[in-house]
Enzyme design. Sequence first.
Site, PDB file in Angstrom:
ATOM      1  N   ASN A 109      35.897   8.916  48.858  1.00 36.21           N
ATOM      2  CA  ASN A 109      35.068   8.390  47.216  1.00 36.21           C
ATOM      3  C   ASN A 109      36.216   9.936  46.477  1.00 36.21           C
ATOM      4  OD1 ASN A 109      33.076  10.727  45.553  1.00 36.21           O
ATOM      5  ND2 ASN A 109      32.915  10.100  48.301  1.00 36.21           N
ATOM      6  N   PHE A 113      31.924  13.322  40.163  1.00 38.09           N
ATOM      7  CA  PHE A 113      30.672  13.687  39.537  1.00 38.09           C
ATOM      8  C   PHE A 113      30.052  12.463  38.682  1.00 38.09           C
ATOM      9  CE2 PHE A 113      30.245  18.260  40.695  1.00 38.09           C
ATOM     10  CZ  PHE A 113      29.493  17.983  41.891  1.00 38.09           C
ATOM     11  N   SER A 171      31.916  19.754  45.951  1.00 37.72           N
ATOM     12  CA  SER A 171      33.057  18.465  45.854  1.00 37.72           C
ATOM     13  C   SER A 171      34.236  18.856  46.067  1.00 37.72           C
ATOM     14  CB  SER A 171      32.332  17.719  44.979  1.00 37.72           C
ATOM     15  OG  SER A 171      33.087  16.931  44.713  1.00 37.72           O
ATOM     16  N   ASN A 173      36.033  16.499  43.905  1.00 40.45           N
ATOM     17  CA  ASN A 173      36.613  15.531  43.469  1.00 40.45           C
ATOM     18  C   ASN A 173      36.280  16.122  42.117  1.00 40.45           C
ATOM     19  OD1 ASN A 173      37.589  13.535  45.199  1.00 40.45           O
ATOM     20  ND2 ASN A 173      34.600  13.087  45.261  1.00 40.45           N
ATOM     21  N   THR A 174      36.065  17.604  41.712  1.00 37.24           N
ATOM     22  CA  THR A 174      35.543  18.453  40.904  1.00 37.24           C
ATOM     23  C   THR A 174      37.704  19.421  40.630  1.00 37.24           C
ATOM     24  OG1 THR A 174      33.362  17.480  40.525  1.00 37.24           O
ATOM     25  CG2 THR A 174      34.167  19.582  38.932  1.00 37.24           C
ATOM     26  N   LYS A 209      24.918  23.478  49.659  1.00 39.17           N
ATOM     27  CA  LYS A 209      25.832  22.759  50.228  1.00 39.17           C
ATOM     28  C   LYS A 209      27.466  23.159  50.481  1.00 39.17           C
ATOM     29  CE  LYS A 209      26.642  17.341  50.955  1.00 39.17           C
ATOM     30  NZ  LYS A 209      26.046  16.115  50.095  1.00 39.17           N
ATOM     31  N   ASN A 238      29.719  18.774  53.094  1.00 42.41           N
ATOM     32  CA  ASN A 238      30.125  17.395  52.503  1.00 42.41           C
ATOM     33  C   ASN A 238      31.121  16.964  53.146  1.00 42.41           C
ATOM     34  OD1 ASN A 238      30.072  15.740  49.864  1.00 42.41           O
ATOM     35  ND2 ASN A 238      30.031  18.217  48.489  1.00 42.41           N
TER      36      ASN A 238
END
Length: 353
Positions: A109, A113, A171, A173-174, A209, A238
């Site tokens: 993915n 967010f 994450s 993805n940021t 996390k 994660n």
Amino acid sequence: MVLAVATAVLRLFPAETAHRTTIRLAQNFATLLPAAPPSDPRLAIRVLGRDFDNPIGLAAGFDKNAEVPDAMLRLGFGFVECGTVTPRPQEGNPRPRLFRLREDRAVINRLGFNNQGMAVVATRLSARARRGIVGINIGANKDSIDRIADYRASFARLAPLADYVAVNVSSPNTPGLRRLQNRAELTGLLQTLTDARAKMTDPVPLLLKIAPDLDGQALDDIAAVVLAGGIEGLIVCNTTIARPDTLKSPQAAQAGGLSGAPLQAPSTFILREMRARVGTKVSLVGVGGIASGVDAYAKIRAGASLVQLYTALTFSGPGLVTRIKRELVNCLARDGFKSVGDAVGADLGPLKN
Ligand SMILES: Cc1cc2nc3c(=O)[nH]c(=O)nc-3n(C[C@H](O)[C@H](O)[C@H](O)COP(=O)(O)O)c2cc1C
């Protein structure tokens, strides 16, 4: 039977449509289905000052907007983590951004967010009766100019409505978010949050996390900051930006975070490494690739007091939770443990604390 058919049909939809449909079904029909059978008493565990009916949790990302925590608890999860929630709503990355790797029992993915923001989530959480353990996972907006201020804001708004707060600095993805795992940035972030927590009338446990893509030095630094920072837990871990050579699916080269079966061994490795560094002063939550009771048990023996899963649910459907609990009880009985707490860290030698 109905659930098995629904799960099979949903697998025919594009991944994000299937997820949205699942949330809608859970919102509208969960109470019509029989609740999961009660958990075996051997699975009860007290961690983070809370009594968990069982240690199997739903990982962050499934219920980003706190739309269905109670429906998911009804499936038999011992706890549900909502989020990641950012202060302001945001769309996330362009679609497609969620990919099933069927042959690998994995998902990639790069959602980024996507969420409705803390005000909407706070309204939803305020409206529910406080029953069952619901944590909230917080993050920063992509375009934020002060990311630590974002965490402070969502903590202030959401912590009073949650049983624990997970701080997501992992994450992939940021862009730049994972830099908050660096020693100086992390020290500042945790100081900000523990200061905010000190002002609460009923302080909540704080968990950090972390990513699986960390070397030994980074793990040392995080462990040192966490031990000095006075937080209660680490969630390990994660999704990964690594792509093991063994992946077979055509979508394996998509950008984003990989989760599911290929993450099982690497995440257990990091968990064990962290347990060796933080001992029993910090509670560990093991997450990554859990699809069976044996997988959950491996993480518990490696030091996790609690575990979480997400990806396996998308392949196996909601009956998975009850199956994992049954298999975990079998593992405990086979090895002579009277309760799940007795198995925590069983694979590790004597600890320094
Ligand atoms: C579609 C998807 C969305 C996710 N979103 C989040 C998120 O918003 N926040 C977060 O901390 N983790 C998120 N995760 C990571 C999961 O919480 C979990 O750490 C990871 O997927 C490993 O567990 P699993 O192999 O059981 O899925 C997401 C995972 C997936 C598959």
